[in-house]
Design an enzyme around this catalytic site. Structure first.
Site, PDB file in Angstrom:
ATOM      1  CG  HIS A 192      21.150 -12.440  -6.504  1.00  0.00           C
ATOM      2  ND1 HIS A 192      20.090 -13.064  -5.907  1.00  0.00           N
ATOM      3  CD2 HIS A 192      21.251 -11.215  -5.915  1.00  0.00           C
ATOM      4  CE1 HIS A 192      19.571 -12.252  -4.979  1.00  0.00           C
ATOM      5  NE2 HIS A 192      20.250 -11.124  -4.971  1.00  0.00           N
ATOM      6  CD  GLU A 195      24.198  -7.070  -7.907  1.00  0.00           C
ATOM      7  OE1 GLU A 195      24.000  -6.080  -7.190  1.00  0.00           O
ATOM      8  OE2 GLU A 195      24.175  -8.241  -7.478  1.00  0.00           O
ATOM      9  CG  ASP A 274      20.279  -5.629   0.170  1.00  0.00           C
ATOM     10  OD1 ASP A 274      19.898  -6.573   0.868  1.00  0.00           O
ATOM     11  OD2 ASP A 274      20.909  -5.788  -0.897  1.00  0.00           O
TER      12      ASP A 274
END
Length: 330
Positions: A192, A195, A274
């Site tokens: 990740h 973001e 999610d």
């Protein structure tokens, strides 16, 4: 055929984060655990911002205590994915939540999750592969334990290694040891970045961790030289537009940079991250992208091809999934 009916390949979904709220509420009731504070009046997950989301996520995960719980979770999640006509999915699994980073315990969890995945492949035609991930805000030492778990179970089902969690904690380079361990074991790598961290976090993940995919990565758009580097290197971005909009990375779908990144030659894929937390599904992601950017079936077919080429699976699995795509597109 509506674009939402097309087959779909998803590369960025957290297994625990995809748990339907009703499933978690039911499990909490079985275990006599009060989780009422993490749900709103309609029974959906409730949080204020990204950091509160992490707390709610970990609270929901707290009732997943045994391999059998994860077996049931996997079936529930894959049923939801299959309902969106997802034919191949890669799911992030956290050994920290599956045995606390203990290799022996982790093996039991992987066996249970893999059994559920095998059953759902036979029953619903959806193929799943697992990407163990370290949790960034748990620190580099814990990440080493996670990497060891991944390395000890690498094979047909466990195919990658990654990192999620709070991007504000430490740097990508702090986790070099864990990623080196995973790479040496033959695992494919993603992390990740971009973001909540800016373009530098993407650059650091590529340089320090030597990943071939980036989870999110959308804030690379703030540095066009970096965008060109990503495009030239063939780094694939696992983009989750609905997640980015709901969490406030971008104020609206029309402000999301996915179309611009694609125009600039960056390889992008579509995922839900999610899904129940962000009130989305893969069908909804396809529909909103079509509505916002005018993308048609051909665009989504091309995105599927990019995702399949970037998937962390063996060639035999890739060929099986490719045939499913060809049959649908014929």
């Amino acid at each position: 055929m509506s674009v939402s009916d097309l087959p779909k390949i998803e590369l960025h979904m957290h297994l625990e984060g995809a748990a339907p709220p009703a499933f978690i509420r039911g499990l909490a009731a079985e275990k006599k655990t009060d989780l009422s504070g993490i749900f709103d009046e309609k029974g959906a997950y409730k949080y204020k911002d990204f950091w509160d989301f992490l707390k709610v996520y970990e609270a929901a995960t707290s009732v997943l205590k045994t391999p059998q719980d994860y077996y049931r979770l996997t079936r529930a999640v894959l049923e939801e994915s299959a309902a969106s006509n997802v034919i191949y999915t890669e799911s992030f699994l956290a050994p920290d939540f599956c045995g606390g980073g203990d290799v022996g315990a982790w093996r039991d969890y992987v066996a249970a999750i893999g059994q559920a995945a095998d059953e759902m492949e036979r029953e619903a035609g959806i193929v799943m592969r697992a990407i163990p991930t370290c949790v960034r805000h748990f620190g580099p030492d814990q990440a080493k334990k996670t990497a060891l778990c991944a390395a000890e179970t690498v094979g047909g089902f466990v195919t990658g290694f990654g990192m999620g969690g709070d991007e504000a904690m430490g740097t990508q380079g702090d986790f070099t040891y864990a990623f080196d361990m995973a790479r040496e074991a033959g695992l494919r790598l993603t992390s990740h970045a971009g973001e909540w961290g800016g373009p530098d976090s993407v650059r650091d993940a590529i340089r320090d961790l030597k990943v071939e995919r980036i989870g999110h990565g959308v804030r690379a758009i703030e540095d066009l030289a970096l965008v060109d580097e990503i495009a030239e290197a063939g780094i694939v971005l696992e983009v989750c537009p609905g997640s980015n909009v709901v969490l406030g990375v971008y104020p609206a779908w029309s402000d999301h940079p996915i179309s611009e990144l694609r125009k600039r030659g960056v390889k992008v894929t579509i995922s839900t991250d999610d899904p129940p937390f962000f009130h989305t599904t893969m069908r909804r992601e396809f529909d909103r992208l079509s509505e916002t950017f005018g993308w048609e079936a051909e665009d989504f077919m091309e995105l599927n091809k990019v995702a399949l080429a970037a998937a962390f699976c063996d060639d035999a699995t890739r060929e099986v999934v490719a045939k499913k795509l060809e049959q649908t597109n014929a």
